[in-house]
Design a protein around this motif. Sequence first.
Motif, short mmCIF file in Angstrom:
data_model
loop_
_atom_site.label_atom_id
_atom_site.label_comp_id
_atom_site.label_asym_id
_atom_site.label_seq_id
_atom_site.Cartn_x
_atom_site.Cartn_y
_atom_site.Cartn_z
N TRP A 230 -9.06 -5.04 3.95
CA TRP A 230 -8.37 -4.62 2.77
C TRP A 230 -8.26 -3.20 2.50
CZ3 TRP A 230 -13.21 -7.50 2.84
CH2 TRP A 230 -14.33 -6.79 2.64
N THR A 231 -7.73 -2.56 1.69
CA THR A 231 -7.48 -1.41 1.47
C THR A 231 -7.80 -1.13 0.07
OG1 THR A 231 -5.47 -1.15 2.87
CG2 THR A 231 -5.77 0.56 1.49
N VAL A 232 -8.68 0.03 -0.10
CA VAL A 232 -9.21 0.19 -1.56
C VAL A 232 -8.46 1.64 -2.02
CG1 VAL A 232 -11.24 1.14 -2.65
CG2 VAL A 232 -11.34 -0.41 -0.70
N LEU A 233 -7.79 1.62 -3.25
CA LEU A 233 -7.04 2.55 -3.82
C LEU A 233 -7.43 2.87 -5.27
CD1 LEU A 233 -3.29 1.46 -2.77
CD2 LEU A 233 -4.85 3.11 -1.58
N ALA A 234 -6.95 3.87 -5.80
CA ALA A 234 -7.38 4.23 -7.23
C ALA A 234 -6.16 4.35 -7.98
CB ALA A 234 -8.53 5.41 -7.34
N PRO B 149 -3.59 6.34 -11.05
CA PRO B 149 -3.58 7.62 -11.28
C PRO B 149 -4.49 8.21 -12.10
CG PRO B 149 -1.33 6.58 -11.38
CD PRO B 149 -2.41 5.58 -11.42
N GLU B 150 -5.43 7.54 -12.67
CA GLU B 150 -6.57 7.93 -13.39
C GLU B 150 -8.14 7.53 -12.84
OE1 GLU B 150 -6.66 8.17 -17.49
OE2 GLU B 150 -4.49 8.81 -17.63
N GLY B 151 -7.84 7.17 -11.50
CA GLY B 151 -8.93 7.07 -10.51
C GLY B 151 -9.68 5.42 -10.89
N ASN B 152 -9.05 4.62 -11.51
CA ASN B 152 -9.79 3.26 -11.47
C ASN B 152 -9.14 2.51 -10.10
OD1 ASN B 152 -10.44 3.44 -14.39
ND2 ASN B 152 -8.14 3.60 -14.80
N GLU B 153 -10.34 2.08 -9.63
CA GLU B 153 -10.39 1.47 -8.23
C GLU B 153 -9.70 0.24 -8.29
OE1 GLU B 153 -14.06 4.14 -8.94
OE2 GLU B 153 -13.34 2.37 -9.83
N PHE B 154 -9.03 -0.18 -7.04
CA PHE B 154 -8.69 -1.76 -6.93
C PHE B 154 -8.29 -1.83 -5.57
CE2 PHE B 154 -4.74 1.09 -7.46
CZ PHE B 154 -3.79 0.55 -6.59
N CYS B 155 -8.09 -2.94 -5.10
CA CYS B 155 -8.11 -3.29 -3.81
C CYS B 155 -6.71 -4.05 -3.42
CB CYS B 155 -9.42 -4.30 -3.33
SG CYS B 155 -10.81 -3.34 -3.42
N VAL C 181 0.89 -1.08 -0.06
CA VAL C 181 -0.02 -0.31 0.15
C VAL C 181 0.68 1.37 -0.08
CG1 VAL C 181 -1.60 1.37 1.39
CG2 VAL C 181 -1.98 -1.06 1.15
N ALA C 182 1.83 1.34 0.75
CA ALA C 182 2.85 2.56 0.98
C ALA C 182 3.68 2.54 -0.67
CB ALA C 182 3.77 2.27 1.99
N ARG C 183 3.94 1.47 -0.97
CA ARG C 183 4.51 1.62 -2.25
C ARG C 183 3.62 2.25 -3.63
NH1 ARG C 183 5.81 -1.69 -6.70
NH2 ARG C 183 5.05 -3.49 -5.72
N LEU C 184 2.69 1.60 -3.29
CA LEU C 184 1.40 2.13 -4.42
C LEU C 184 1.06 3.50 -4.42
CD1 LEU C 184 -0.74 -1.12 -4.41
CD2 LEU C 184 0.65 -0.51 -6.36
N ARG C 185 0.98 4.06 -2.99
CA ARG C 185 0.73 5.47 -3.00
C ARG C 185 1.92 6.45 -3.33
NH1 ARG C 185 -2.80 6.91 2.42
NH2 ARG C 185 -2.58 8.66 1.22
N SER C 186 3.10 5.70 -3.17
CA SER C 186 4.44 6.73 -3.65
C SER C 186 4.45 6.58 -5.49
CB SER C 186 5.68 5.84 -3.25
OG SER C 186 5.90 4.76 -3.64
N LEU C 187 3.76 5.45 -5.77
CA LEU C 187 3.78 5.58 -7.22
C LEU C 187 2.56 6.34 -7.96
CD1 LEU C 187 4.37 1.76 -7.94
CD2 LEU C 187 6.06 3.52 -8.45
N GLY C 188 1.55 6.90 -7.11
CA GLY C 188 0.55 7.74 -7.27
C GLY C 188 -0.69 7.10 -7.19
N ALA C 189 -0.89 6.12 -6.62
CA ALA C 189 -2.15 5.77 -6.01
C ALA C 189 -2.79 6.61 -4.93
CB ALA C 189 -2.16 4.16 -5.59
N THR C 190 -4.19 6.58 -4.87
CA THR C 190 -4.78 7.54 -3.90
C THR C 190 -5.89 6.70 -3.22
OG1 THR C 190 -6.42 8.26 -5.66
CG2 THR C 190 -4.33 9.56 -5.22
N PRO C 191 -6.27 6.80 -2.02
CA PRO C 191 -7.33 6.19 -1.35
C PRO C 191 -8.55 6.38 -1.76
CG PRO C 191 -5.99 7.53 0.15
CD PRO C 191 -5.52 8.03 -1.31
N ALA C 192 -9.29 5.53 -1.93
CA ALA C 192 -10.67 5.55 -2.69
C ALA C 192 -11.86 4.91 -1.62
CB ALA C 192 -10.61 4.63 -3.94
N ASP C 193 -12.89 5.59 -1.58
CA ASP C 193 -13.79 5.25 -0.78
C ASP C 193 -15.30 4.84 -1.57
OD1 ASP C 193 -16.10 5.14 0.85
OD2 ASP C 193 -16.11 7.21 1.66
#
Length: 247
Positions: free
Chosen positions: A108-112, A114-120, A87-99
């Motif tokens: 689990w952790t929900v992220l998006a 860099p263009e907003g596509n959700e993933f877990c 999760v930390a590495r993905l956020r450093s690559l440009g992922a953002t938390p998603a609700d």
Amino acid sequence: MALRPVQVNIKALDHSAVGRFWAEALGWSDYSPGVTTYVGPAGGPVWPDPVVVGIDVVPVPGPKTATKNRLHLDLATNSPAHQAELVARLRSLGATPADVGQGDDVPWTVLADPEGNEFCVLEPREVYRDTGPIAAVVVDCEDPRAMARFWGEATDWTVREVTEDQAVLRSARGGGPYLEFLRTPGGKTVPDRVHLDLLPYPGDDKAAEVARLRALGATDLDIGQGDVPWTCLADPEGHEFCVLALP
């Protein structure tokens, strides 16, 4: 006759950047053989890969809307430490938390991307120990049983589980991700930015496969693709997918 899922198609304004993100996220490589960016295991492009489901990032002119995609990826981890590190590495690559309404008490952790596509990013689960970095391709649906019937006939993947709330398929060869259909309130309302691409086996006839899918309940889909070698269809709940031409 049957078709095999070979890649997840992701639409993007900047296909190169999104492709690089997913390559770094999965520990794979990105290749640009033409106008798209293909993401697959390191070591040189092999397509179709005999085990994994790759990612093909396709350029489009418009951005993602605020509506949640009905198809997303679940990423596998092997320990709580691995999950936190990923999760930390993905956020450093440009992922953002998603609700997406998951609440605060899910493991689990929900992220998006860099263009907003959700993933877990999933907590460790024994069932996903041999999938590789993508644990599952997950599809929101209204009727998992109906999806199991259609996709079980449409592809050569085996139906592993069917309940009122979930249907699970996986390649009969083992390895690679699961394909999961989860009961989700509400139907499909807008085109997705993410969909599956299927491919016939060598020697099979693509036109015959498309006709077979229509007989199973698929419908033709016009997304402005024009005269192309692939065929765009929708499953009985409207999820887009494409049947590709053999290379």
